[in-house]
Scaffold this active site. Structure first.
Site, PDB file in Angstrom:
ATOM      1  N   HIS A  31       0.831  -1.207   0.000  1.00 48.62           N
ATOM      2  CA  HIS A  31       0.000   0.000   0.000  1.00 48.62           C
ATOM      3  C   HIS A  31       0.865   1.256   0.000  1.00 48.62           C
ATOM      4  CE1 HIS A  31      -3.220  -2.643   2.166  1.00 48.62           C
ATOM      5  NE2 HIS A  31      -2.987  -3.027   0.928  1.00 48.62           N
ATOM      6  N   HIS A  78      -9.216  -2.287  -4.816  1.00 46.56           N
ATOM      7  CA  HIS A  78      -8.093  -2.558  -3.924  1.00 46.56           C
ATOM      8  C   HIS A  78      -7.091  -3.528  -4.559  1.00 46.56           C
ATOM      9  CE1 HIS A  78      -5.812  -2.642  -0.251  1.00 46.56           C
ATOM     10  NE2 HIS A  78      -5.652  -3.937  -0.483  1.00 46.56           N
ATOM     11  N   HIS A  85      -0.662 -11.231  -4.909  1.00 48.67           N
ATOM     12  CA  HIS A  85       0.729 -10.803  -4.743  1.00 48.67           C
ATOM     13  C   HIS A  85       1.718 -11.772  -5.387  1.00 48.67           C
ATOM     14  CE1 HIS A  85      -0.621  -7.611  -2.136  1.00 48.67           C
ATOM     15  NE2 HIS A  85      -1.219  -8.472  -1.349  1.00 48.67           N
ATOM     16  N   ASP A 101      -3.135  -2.909  -5.021  1.00 48.41           N
ATOM     17  CA  ASP A 101      -2.090  -3.868  -4.653  1.00 48.41           C
ATOM     18  C   ASP A 101      -1.132  -4.104  -5.811  1.00 48.41           C
ATOM     19  OD1 ASP A 101      -2.780  -4.379  -2.020  1.00 48.41           O
ATOM     20  OD2 ASP A 101      -3.914  -6.198  -2.467  1.00 48.41           O
TER      21      ASP A 101
END
Length: 299
Positions: free
Chosen positions: A85, A242, A269, A246
């Site tokens: 973030h 969001h 991720h 990311d």
């Protein structure tokens, strides 16, 4: 498309300081983002580590773990987790060089979005540097995939982000976002989007040593067909926004802004970092562009 204002690198005008808990460790951490010299890149420093090298320069190879967050490490084993973030805010606001000091193992989660970091950086201000801005220009498509999940970087003359998610949860369902990423579009469309999770997973995560600092103050929590947060959502499609946030943070471990179109479907991720590594493994598929040098040659 590169604006003339983007010809030079930037750092902060003054230190930016905050404190908060790590979403996974639950440990309270004090964080200071400090100006750094041109060419430094983004470097994390674990000030609580005294017995070995505590500097962790950000790079694609520095990422060592990607379970529910991005973790970087150095050769001495010093780590910093949940950097994405903050990295997204640094990327979107055009901060090329900064030293991030923290006295614990994890970047504070703040409210679960990038907005507190954007506000923190705004208060510190920005300083233009003498060093020329460098960009990674993607020349050939790069793709990583796993079943129906994929992440890709495609040639483009600006930075675009497309993301699509699909969850069985009726609260989420299928959502997609497609943006030309600029500082303004990040501020307006993505920065405030918070991380999210499912109530039924919380206990299992805590048994694994994760989500120990998670709460309704720093995450959107879904329980069956309802959202537990009394304030509700900040966007109707906050979840996919969001995930795009990311991805922007995960891609900035490359150390330079991108001239490319990112596309992700159900990626997280791990896949974002696999894409970074796939790009770095194919030097013929990209080049570093220095617009200031190109402009000087043209004149």
């Amino acid at each position: 498309m590169i604006a003339s204002s983007d010809l030079n690198e930037h750092t902060l005008a003054a230190p930016a300081i905050c404190a908060g808990v790590g979403v996974h460790t639950g440990v309270r951490v004090r964080l200071s983002i400090r100006p750094a010299a041109s060419g430094t890149g983004i470097v994390f420093v674990r000030t609580d580590i005294k017995d070995r090298d505590n500097r962790i320069p950000v790079s694609g190879d520095a990422v060592v773990k990607t379970q529910l967050g991005t973790v970087i490490a150095n050769a001495a084993g010093a780590t910093v987790s949940t950097i994405e973030h903050l990295m997204a805010a640094l990327a979107a606001l055009g901060v090329d060089n900064a030293v991030v000091e923290l006295d614990g193992p994890e970047v504070p989660i703040m409210d679960g979005s990038a907005l507190p970091f954007v506000q923190l950086l705004d208060r510190a201000g920005f300083r233009r540097q003498e060093g020329p801005q460098r960009y990674i220009e993607v020349l050939e498509p790069i793709l990583v995939e796993d079943g129906d999940k994929f992440a890709a970087l495609l040639p483009c003359d600006r930075f675009e982000v497309f993301f699509e998610i699909e969850f069985a949860s009726p609260v989420i369902g299928r959502q997609a976002v497609d943006l030309v990423l600029t500082e303004d579009s990040f501020r307006e469309e993505l920065a405030a989007a918070r991380t999210f999770g499912f109530a039924h997973e919380v206990e299992a995560l805590r048994q694994m040593g994760l989500a120990r600092g998670g709460s309704l103050e720093n995450a959107v929590v879904i329980d069956g067909e309802r959202i537990l947060n009394p304030e509700g959502l900040r966007f109707v499609d906050e979840f996919v926004r969001h995930k795009a946030l990311d991805a922007i943070g995960d891609l900035y471990v490359l150390g330079m802004p991108l001239l490319a179109r990112f596309e992700g479907r159900k990626a997280g991720h791990a896949m974002n970092n696999a894409l970074v590594r796939a790009l770095l493994a194919r030097p013929e598929a990209w080049r570093v562009r220095i617009p200031a040098a190109e402009l000087a040659e043209a004149v």
